[in-house]
Design an enzyme around this catalytic site. Sequence first.
Site, mmCIF file in Angstrom:
data_model
loop_
_atom_site.group_PDB
_atom_site.id
_atom_site.type_symbol
_atom_site.label_atom_id
_atom_site.label_comp_id
_atom_site.label_asym_id
_atom_site.label_seq_id
_atom_site.Cartn_x
_atom_site.Cartn_y
_atom_site.Cartn_z
ATOM 1 C CG HIS A 192 -3.241 -3.453 3.697
ATOM 2 N ND1 HIS A 192 -2.303 -2.801 4.485
ATOM 3 C CD2 HIS A 192 -3.890 -2.484 3.009
ATOM 4 C CE1 HIS A 192 -2.401 -1.494 4.281
ATOM 5 N NE2 HIS A 192 -3.346 -1.278 3.386
ATOM 6 C CD GLU A 216 -0.452 -5.581 5.876
ATOM 7 O OE1 GLU A 216 -0.771 -4.379 5.937
ATOM 8 O OE2 GLU A 216 -0.203 -6.167 4.804
ATOM 9 C CB CYS A 255 -0.979 -0.030 1.169
ATOM 10 S SG CYS A 255 -2.345 1.140 1.007
#
EC number: 3.5.1.2
Length: 255
Positions: free
Chosen positions: A203, A205, A79
């Site tokens: 994302h 994560e 990002c």
Amino acid sequence: MAVVGVLALQGSYNEHLAALRRIGVRGVEVRKPEQLLGLDSLIIPGGESTTMAKLANYHNLFPALREFVSGGKPVWGTCAGLIFLANKAVGQKTGGQELVGGLDCTVHRNFFGSQLQSFETELSVPKLAEKEGGNDTCRGVFIRAPAILEVGSDVEILADCPVPANRPSIVISSGEGAEEEVYSKDRVIVAVRQGNILATAFHPELTSDSRWHRFFLDMDKESQAKALAALSLSSSSRDTEHLPKNKPLALPIFE
């Protein structure tokens, strides 16, 4: 064991550290230039890119980050991290922001719109599945996300996605106060790799899928293997230089 640094100025660095822990990898927070020393690789997380750039400037991190990227060790930007690594960014706030660079692409800072336009979608990722197994799709979490408008010839495209119907028109200033449309395609690039650089507009994560982190760690293994091969070749060349040269055989002379 490999040590992965995570730039911890702002944003989702804790989530990256947690994802690394889940797969048994040591991650360390990075806030100062000297903390980059000794790292095997680096993750630049998502967050507010302008704020991250101001904090990076405050800590004099940009020179050290550029040196790390150019040194060939793996670097992954998610990002806002993607924006940091791009050679060119459009759609920025007035005055722009400093970039680390290294990734031959043009990125639009808020391609998908404001926080209200954040979304999740399934992405086709055959390269990820080929390398790390599992399904050939992954969950993409896009939060006020950027996107890649164009890439250089050395950049490998790993994923793209349809342009949402509710996306605001993408416009940039021509430099004379006028504005012009710069993107009208049906799909847009959201994940790429160029050499030691990995970049995703979404994302990973924030999901339970650890394959992107494993993919990144495999890049580190590739980097180390290349370094060892280069070292071995260099050592072999030096050893050859010091070998005694073969003398011509002394043949008997018959009269």
